[in-house]
Design an enzyme around this catalytic site. Structure first.
Site, short mmCIF file in Angstrom:
data_model
loop_
_atom_site.label_atom_id
_atom_site.label_comp_id
_atom_site.label_asym_id
_atom_site.label_seq_id
_atom_site.Cartn_x
_atom_site.Cartn_y
_atom_site.Cartn_z
CG ASP A 20 -1.85 0.85 1.07
OD1 ASP A 20 -2.25 1.79 0.18
OD2 ASP A 20 -2.39 1.24 1.85
CD GLU A 80 -4.83 0.46 -1.83
OE1 GLU A 80 -5.42 2.02 -1.73
OE2 GLU A 80 -5.22 -0.36 -0.96
CG ASP A 153 -1.05 3.09 6.12
OD1 ASP A 153 -1.10 3.74 5.38
OD2 ASP A 153 -1.57 3.82 7.16
#
EC number: 3.1.21.10
Length: 192
Positions: A20, A80, A153
Site C-alpha cells: 500500500d 494498490e 496501512d
C-alpha cells in the site's frame, strides 16, 4: 495467454508481497501460498512522516521494497493503485511512491499487478466500500493474526497480497508487468 494457461503457470508454492504505497506510511504484507492455501508471513509499515524531503521518502520506499524482495524473494507483487482524489499534489506524490515501489520490483524482475482499492476491499470483505477496520478484521480472521497494528496501512498492504491470491493474478485495471521489457512494450508512448 488464456486464463486456463495463466493458472497453470502459477506455482503451487509462492510468496506474494502486497504494498500500500504512501509518502507518509507505506504498508506492506507478505503471504505464502502452498497447495492453494495462504498463510501469513508478516506485515509492517515504513514510517516516513519524520522526513520532510519528498525525494528522501521516495529513496526510502525504493530501498525498503528492494530489502523486502531480497529478504523474502516474493514471486509476485500486488500493489494498490492510486485512486483519483481531489488534491492533485497528493495524487502526484502517491503516484511517485507507487512508481518507485514498482521500479524496485521491476529492477528485480518480480511480476507486479495493480489493484484498485475497491477491488481489494471487495476481494477481502465482499464490499467494495468496506472501511479499513472491516478489511483489517477480516484479514485477522482469515489469516489467524493475533494483534492488529495501530495504523492500518500494514493491513492494507497485506490486503493487496490476499486480493492477488484470490484473483490469481487477474486485474480489473489490466496492468501487470513482468519486467522492464514488458513495461516498455505495454507503454510505448511513455518511453522517449
Amino acid at each position: 495467454m488464456s486464463k486456463s494457461s495463466e493458472k497453470s503457470v502459477l506455482k503451487s508454492e509462492r510468496i506474494i508481497l502486497g504494498i500500500d504505497p504512501g509518502t507518509t506510511i507505506m504498508g506492506f504484507g507478505l503471504i505464502k501460498v502452498e497447495n492453494k492455501k495462504m498463510s501469513f508471513i508478516q506485515m509492517n509499515e515504513l514510517q516516513l512522516s519524520k522526513y520532510k524531503d519528498h525525494y528522501v521518502k521516495l529513496k526510502l520506499i525504493f530501498e525498503r521494497t528492494i530489502e523486502l524482495i531480497d529478504n523474502y524473494h516474493p514471486d509476485e507483487i500486488a500493489i494498490e493503485a492510486p485512486f483519483f482524489g481531489k488534491n492533485v499534489q497528493s495524487m502526484l506524490k502517491l503516484g511517485r511512491a507507487q512508481g518507485v515501489a514498482m521500479a524496485a520490483g521491476l529492477s528485480r524482475e518480480v511480476p507486479i499487478t495493480e489493484y484498485l482499492p475497491k477491488k481489494i476491499k471487495m476481494a477481502i470483505t465482499g464490499n467494495g466500500n468496506a472501511s479499513k477496520e472491516q478489511v483489517a478484521r477480516m484479514l485477522q480472521s482469515q489469516l489467524n493474526i493475533g494483534k492488529l497494528p495501530k495504523n492500518l496501512d500494514a493491513t492494507d498492504g497485506l490486503a493487496a497480497a490476499v486480493c492477488h491470491f484470490y484473483n490469481s493474478g487477474k486485474t480489473e485495471i489490466g496492468k501487470s508487468y513482468t519486467g522492464w521489457d514488458a513495461f516498455v512494450k505495454q507503454n510505448p508512448k511513455k518511453i522517449r
